[in-house]
Scaffold this motif. Structure first.
Motif, PDB file in Angstrom:
ATOM      1  N   SER A 178      63.635  42.499  16.109  1.00  0.00           N
ATOM      2  CA  SER A 178      64.011  43.456  15.000  1.00  0.00           C
ATOM      3  C   SER A 178      64.357  44.714  15.687  1.00  0.00           C
ATOM      4  CB  SER A 178      63.333  43.651  13.926  1.00  0.00           C
ATOM      5  OG  SER A 178      61.945  44.060  14.405  1.00  0.00           O
ATOM      6  N   VAL A 179      63.993  45.015  16.957  1.00  0.00           N
ATOM      7  CA  VAL A 179      64.148  46.349  17.849  1.00  0.00           C
ATOM      8  C   VAL A 179      64.828  45.575  19.367  1.00  0.00           C
ATOM      9  CG1 VAL A 179      63.164  48.235  18.762  1.00  0.00           C
ATOM     10  CG2 VAL A 179      62.462  47.572  16.606  1.00  0.00           C
ATOM     11  N   VAL A 180      65.866  46.076  19.552  1.00  0.00           N
ATOM     12  CA  VAL A 180      66.345  45.920  20.877  1.00  0.00           C
ATOM     13  C   VAL A 180      66.521  47.134  21.810  1.00  0.00           C
ATOM     14  CG1 VAL A 180      67.400  43.854  20.266  1.00  0.00           C
ATOM     15  CG2 VAL A 180      68.723  45.761  19.920  1.00  0.00           C
ATOM     16  N   LYS A 181      66.630  46.993  23.161  1.00  0.00           N
ATOM     17  CA  LYS A 181      66.507  48.321  23.898  1.00  0.00           C
ATOM     18  C   LYS A 181      67.546  48.084  25.015  1.00  0.00           C
ATOM     19  CE  LYS A 181      63.532  49.649  27.045  1.00  0.00           C
ATOM     20  NZ  LYS A 181      62.272  50.266  27.721  1.00  0.00           N
ATOM     21  N   MET A 182      68.410  49.350  25.152  1.00  0.00           N
ATOM     22  CA  MET A 182      69.453  49.302  26.286  1.00  0.00           C
ATOM     23  C   MET A 182      69.263  50.540  26.932  1.00  0.00           C
ATOM     24  SD  MET A 182      72.767  50.415  24.045  1.00  0.00           S
ATOM     25  CE  MET A 182      73.615  51.185  25.359  1.00  0.00           C
TER      26      MET A 182
END
Length: 388
Positions: A178-182
């Motif tokens: 539900s949370v992604v990081k870039m």
């Protein structure tokens, strides 16, 4: 009961990816096996450990200083008060003999890697998952088996356009995150805004994006990004400047009302305490990313958690860097806020035991002895080679 051998090997985890500061084309790590004379199910108990990505293998330090100190110590001085298990705190103190305080350098990584293997062995000797052992010794006795995890990715690499970035992030949400990081900071602010908006455009309701500058910015750039990022509902804005520049972090808090995150490159309780004292971090919204595998191990992490409580911080504000199973066990056993995950990177060292799935941003810890490395077939295959 004693440790009869400690083995280490340097392994590659190279990749063509880069963040705003380094590329990973020549990245390595140390893999460690702590061999004991304790027999379980007809086999000697062996604890395993490795250091997180972003640093390098520490074999020389281990061979010259830390492994000999443990193996040369009187085995009776490394046993707990019950006489039935090893004592990680005593082993840690033995490794730290003749080491000056401060100036932690890479020794924190070397010791943290061995410490991980020691805790794996201790939990296996006790016949329990590490998270259960930690909950009983240092928590309320009841682990939280559901652990929040987020998907870290969004690196820069040659030829990666916006469509490729969006496809990557959709692959993570499609697997239950539900949370992604870039990553940010590797291109101009305008280009990074286009990348951020592209990802936000494919996320659905309830899904969030975090961004990570990997310590790239000076104060002016960090603030410029803060002002630009304030228009987005981000999960957090991570490590804008040098990790030891507490004044920069404190100034950033004056310009960014959303959540900030930092701490993955602070390698001692003392450095973590300085962040809390001087870095302007806010206990009601910000996140702390200390990684035990890089910061002297769980023995030191327990000191860090004590320090945080003394300063009004809850362990639930800690979401460690590294994406490894050690921090998953700490999160479940000691009530941390979750853990980083690398679904497609730094394999076989990242990820979860086989069969563990992400469900709406959470995984459920399986009943595996120790840290649970044996439940991940590709990783355990590498570990068995070292132990054989």
């Amino acid at each position: 009961m004693k440790i009869i051998d400690i083995r280490e090997i340097t392994q590659p985890i190279k990749s063509d990816i880069r963040n705003a500061y380094i590329d990973f084309s020549k990245m390595t790590l140390s893999l460690v096996a702590v061999v004991t004379d304790v027999i379980r199910d007809g086999k000697p108990v062996i604890g395993y450990g490795f250091n997180s990505n972003g640093r390098y293998g520490q074999g020389t330090l281990m061979r010259e200083r830390f492994i000999p100190r443990v193996l040369e110590a009187d085995p009776a001085t490394l046993i707990d008060e019950t006489g039935e298990n090893l004592d990680p705190h005593k082993i840690w103190a033995t490794m730290f003999m003749n080491e000056k305080p401060g100036g932690h350098g890479e020794r924190s990584v070397a010791m943290g890697t061995i410490d991980m293997a020691v805790w794996d062995a201790v939990a296996k000797i006790a016949g329990k998952p590490l998270f259960q052992l930690l909950a009983e010794r240092y928590g309320n006795g009841q682990p939280e088996r559901r652990v929040f995890v987020y998907a870290a990715g969004g690196y820069y690499y040659p030829g990666k356009n916006l469509d490729a970035l969006k496809s990557e992030m959709l692959s993570y949400t499609g697997r239950g995150y539900s949370v992604v990081k870039m990553k940010i900071g590797g291109e101009s602010l305008a280009d990074d805004q286009r990348r951020i908006e592209a990802v936000l455009g494919v996320l659905e309701k309830g899904q969030r994006l975090a961004v990570d500058a990997n310590g790239r910015f000076d104060v002016a750039t960090a603030v410029a990004y803060a002002k630009a990022l304030s228009q987005y509902d981000l999960f957090w804005y991570e490590e804008a400047g040098d990790p030891l520049d507490y004044a920069l972090q404190a100034e950033l808090a004056n310009h960014y009302a959303g959540s900030m995150a930092t701490g993955e490159n602070l390698f001692s309780m003392q450095d973590a305490r300085n962040l809390i004292r001087y870095g302007g971090m806010r206990a009601d919204r910000d996140w702390l990313q200390f990684d035990c595998a890089l910061a002297y191990g769980l023995v030191e992490y327990l000191r860090t958690l004590d320090m945080l409580r003394e300063n009004g911080w809850s362990p639930s504000r800690c979401v460690p860097h590294g994406g490894h199973q050690m921090s998953l066990n700490i999160a479940a056993g000691l009530g941390l806020g979750g853990n980083e995950s690398y679904p497609d990177l730094f394999q076989p060292y990242g990820g979860f035991p086989d069969g563990v799935k992400v469900d709406n941003g959470y995984i459920t810890m399986p009943d595996l002895p120790g840290i649970g490395f044996e439940g991940k077939a590709d990783l355990y295959a590498e570990m068995k080679k070292l132990a054989s």
